[in-house]
Design an enzyme around this catalytic site. Structure first.
Site, mmCIF file in Angstrom:
data_model
loop_
_atom_site.group_PDB
_atom_site.id
_atom_site.type_symbol
_atom_site.label_atom_id
_atom_site.label_comp_id
_atom_site.label_asym_id
_atom_site.label_seq_id
_atom_site.Cartn_x
_atom_site.Cartn_y
_atom_site.Cartn_z
ATOM 1 N N TYR A 121 -20.771 23.412 -5.125
ATOM 2 C CA TYR A 121 -19.643 23.427 -4.183
ATOM 3 C C TYR A 121 -19.437 22.042 -3.575
ATOM 4 C CZ TYR A 121 -16.570 25.102 -0.432
ATOM 5 O OH TYR A 121 -15.490 25.306 0.423
ATOM 6 N N LYS B 44 -16.219 19.632 -4.077
ATOM 7 C CA LYS B 44 -15.356 19.331 -2.925
ATOM 8 C C LYS B 44 -15.370 17.836 -2.586
ATOM 9 C CE LYS B 44 -13.588 23.342 -2.000
ATOM 10 N NZ LYS B 44 -12.139 23.576 -2.055
HETATM 11 N N1 LIG Z 1 -13.661 30.185 4.055
HETATM 12 C C1 LIG Z 1 -14.199 29.046 4.470
HETATM 13 O O1 LIG Z 1 -15.106 29.011 5.320
HETATM 14 C C2 LIG Z 1 -13.700 27.739 3.909
HETATM 15 C C3 LIG Z 1 -14.048 26.563 4.588
HETATM 16 C C4 LIG Z 1 -13.621 25.354 4.073
HETATM 17 C C5 LIG Z 1 -12.854 25.308 2.936
HETATM 18 N N2 LIG Z 1 -12.519 26.454 2.289
HETATM 19 C C6 LIG Z 1 -11.716 26.328 1.071
HETATM 20 O O2 LIG Z 1 -10.508 27.021 1.246
HETATM 21 C C7 LIG Z 1 -10.013 27.449 -0.032
HETATM 22 C C8 LIG Z 1 -9.635 28.920 0.047
HETATM 23 O O3 LIG Z 1 -10.814 29.666 0.299
HETATM 24 P P1 LIG Z 1 -10.811 31.057 1.072
HETATM 25 O O4 LIG Z 1 -11.838 30.959 2.125
HETATM 26 O O5 LIG Z 1 -9.433 31.441 1.399
HETATM 27 O O6 LIG Z 1 -11.424 31.980 -0.096
HETATM 28 P P2 LIG Z 1 -10.923 33.338 -0.784
HETATM 29 O O7 LIG Z 1 -10.451 34.294 0.250
HETATM 30 O O8 LIG Z 1 -12.053 33.733 -1.674
HETATM 31 O O9 LIG Z 1 -9.672 32.874 -1.671
HETATM 32 C C9 LIG Z 1 -9.839 32.085 -2.813
HETATM 33 C C10 LIG Z 1 -8.517 32.048 -3.551
HETATM 34 O O10 LIG Z 1 -8.621 31.158 -4.661
HETATM 35 C C11 LIG Z 1 -8.149 31.809 -5.821
HETATM 36 N N3 LIG Z 1 -8.817 31.258 -6.999
HETATM 37 C C12 LIG Z 1 -10.138 31.039 -7.173
HETATM 38 N N4 LIG Z 1 -10.359 30.498 -8.380
HETATM 39 C C13 LIG Z 1 -9.151 30.393 -8.981
HETATM 40 C C14 LIG Z 1 -8.720 29.930 -10.239
HETATM 41 N N5 LIG Z 1 -9.578 29.442 -11.146
HETATM 42 N N6 LIG Z 1 -7.389 29.957 -10.527
HETATM 43 C C15 LIG Z 1 -6.502 30.443 -9.621
HETATM 44 N N7 LIG Z 1 -6.851 30.895 -8.410
HETATM 45 C C16 LIG Z 1 -8.165 30.879 -8.100
HETATM 46 C C17 LIG Z 1 -8.445 33.277 -5.594
HETATM 47 O O11 LIG Z 1 -7.635 34.055 -6.434
HETATM 48 P P3 LIG Z 1 -8.014 35.579 -6.862
HETATM 49 O O12 LIG Z 1 -8.655 36.219 -5.661
HETATM 50 O O13 LIG Z 1 -6.682 36.163 -7.194
HETATM 51 O O14 LIG Z 1 -8.944 35.460 -8.005
HETATM 52 C C18 LIG Z 1 -8.095 33.397 -4.119
HETATM 53 O O15 LIG Z 1 -6.695 33.536 -3.966
HETATM 54 C C19 LIG Z 1 -11.122 27.157 -1.054
HETATM 55 O O16 LIG Z 1 -10.794 25.973 -1.739
HETATM 56 C C20 LIG Z 1 -12.339 26.941 -0.158
HETATM 57 O O17 LIG Z 1 -13.254 26.070 -0.758
HETATM 58 C C21 LIG Z 1 -12.914 27.677 2.754
#
Ligand SMILES: NC(=O)c1ccc[n+]([C@@H]2O[C@H](COP(=O)([O-])OP(=O)(O)OC[C@H]3O[C@@H](n4cnc5c(N)ncnc54)[C@H](OP(=O)(O)O)[C@@H]3O)[C@@H](O)[C@H]2O)c1
Length: 232
Positions: A148, A152
């Site tokens: 990860y 990132k």
């Molecule tokens: N949650 C946190 O604490 C946090 C903190 C910092 C940064 N982030 C970043 O924020 C972003 C969104 O994360 P989230 O927390 O919202 O997670 P999430 O709820 O698990 O959502 C992830 C999304 O990415 C999509 N996805 C994953 N792999 C994909 C692929 N190969 N092609 C197309 N779509 C894909 C998923 O689609 P499907 O579900 O339809 O497969 C889902 O819509 C990520 O980049 C994560 O690293 C999250």
């Protein structure tokens, strides 16, 4: 304005899409799960919204997203929020190679493909704004998160390089780095911060939408968006 949002079927991407819809922005939504993407589209009632299920690691998918945006709003300002991503954690010596490749593929190669498609479309219109959803892991190393953190930090380097290359041609790139946010990303993890300390997806989505609709002249190159109690 028209905005392409990846990761729109869940979490931060879905919240950003819903917040953009409330501000009257037309949308092209991307996610892998067609059913959940449809639910997200229903959240965005009131604006023109097209949902296209697909994988950001496919150049055909990322190109098609921007063809649809061109059909939907040929003369609108063009923006993109790239929030698709995966997160795995665990003992690095036990990390399956397949998880390593999946992380780099989705979080780094997929982001490159999305940015390449977006920038090509934006140059034709004289500019645009891309918000790349990175993570505080883009600037901080956490243990047991090698794939990860590597993906990132690579994604931040990619964003900085593209910003340097294209800003003179009016393409703005913002590296948006949230701290822990209450989404499905944390489900099934061996460890997670207390939910009460996390940001909500809605709050993060609103912060991203604020950036996208802003008509300020200056470029917001990098944003650290932290929970009040700290990163995690
Ligand atoms: N949650 C946190 O604490 C946090 C903190 C910092 C940064 N982030 C970043 O924020 C972003 C969104 O994360 P989230 O927390 O919202 O997670 P999430 O709820 O698990 O959502 C992830 C999304 O990415 C999509 N996805 C994953 N792999 C994909 C692929 N190969 N092609 C197309 N779509 C894909 C998923 O689609 P499907 O579900 O339809 O497969 C889902 O819509 C990520 O980049 C994560 O690293 C999250």
């Amino acid at each position: 304005m028209i905005c392409v949002v990846t990761g729109a079927s869940s979490g931060i991407g879905r919240a950003a899409a819903s917040s953009l819809a409330q501000r009257g922005v037309s949308l092209v939504l991307s996610g892998r799960d067609a059913g959940r993407l449809d639910d997200a589209r229903n959240l965005c009632a009131g604006v023109e919204t097209v949902a296209l299920a697909g994988d950001v690691t496919s150049p055909a998918h990322t190109e098609r997203l921007f063809e649809i945006a061109a059909e939907l709003g040929p003369s609108d300002k063009l923006a993109a929020v790239f929030a698709a991503g995966v997160a795995h954690s665990g003992d690095t010596l036990q990390l399956p190679e397949q998880i390593w490749h999946e992380s780099i593929s989705a979080n780094l190669t997929g982001l490159f493909l999305c940015c390449r498609s977006a920038i090509s479309a934006m140059l034709v219109r004289g500019g645009g704004h891309i918000v790349n959803v990175m993570s505080i892991a883009s600037i901080t190393a956490f243990p047991q998160s090698a794939a990860y953190v590597a993906s990132k930090q690579g994604a931040l380097g990619l964003t900085r390089s593209l910003a340097a290359e294209f800003r003179a041609r009016s393409v703005q790139l913002t590296a948006f780095m949230p701290g822990s946010t209450d989404t499905e990303l944390w489900e099934g993890k061996a460890w997670s911060p207390p939910k009460d300390n996390m940001l909500s997806a809605a709050d993060v989505g609103d912060a991203i939408a604020d950036l996208v609709v802003s008509d300020r002249k200056g470029y917001m190159d990098e944003v650290h968006y932290m929970p009040p109690k700290g990163i995690l």
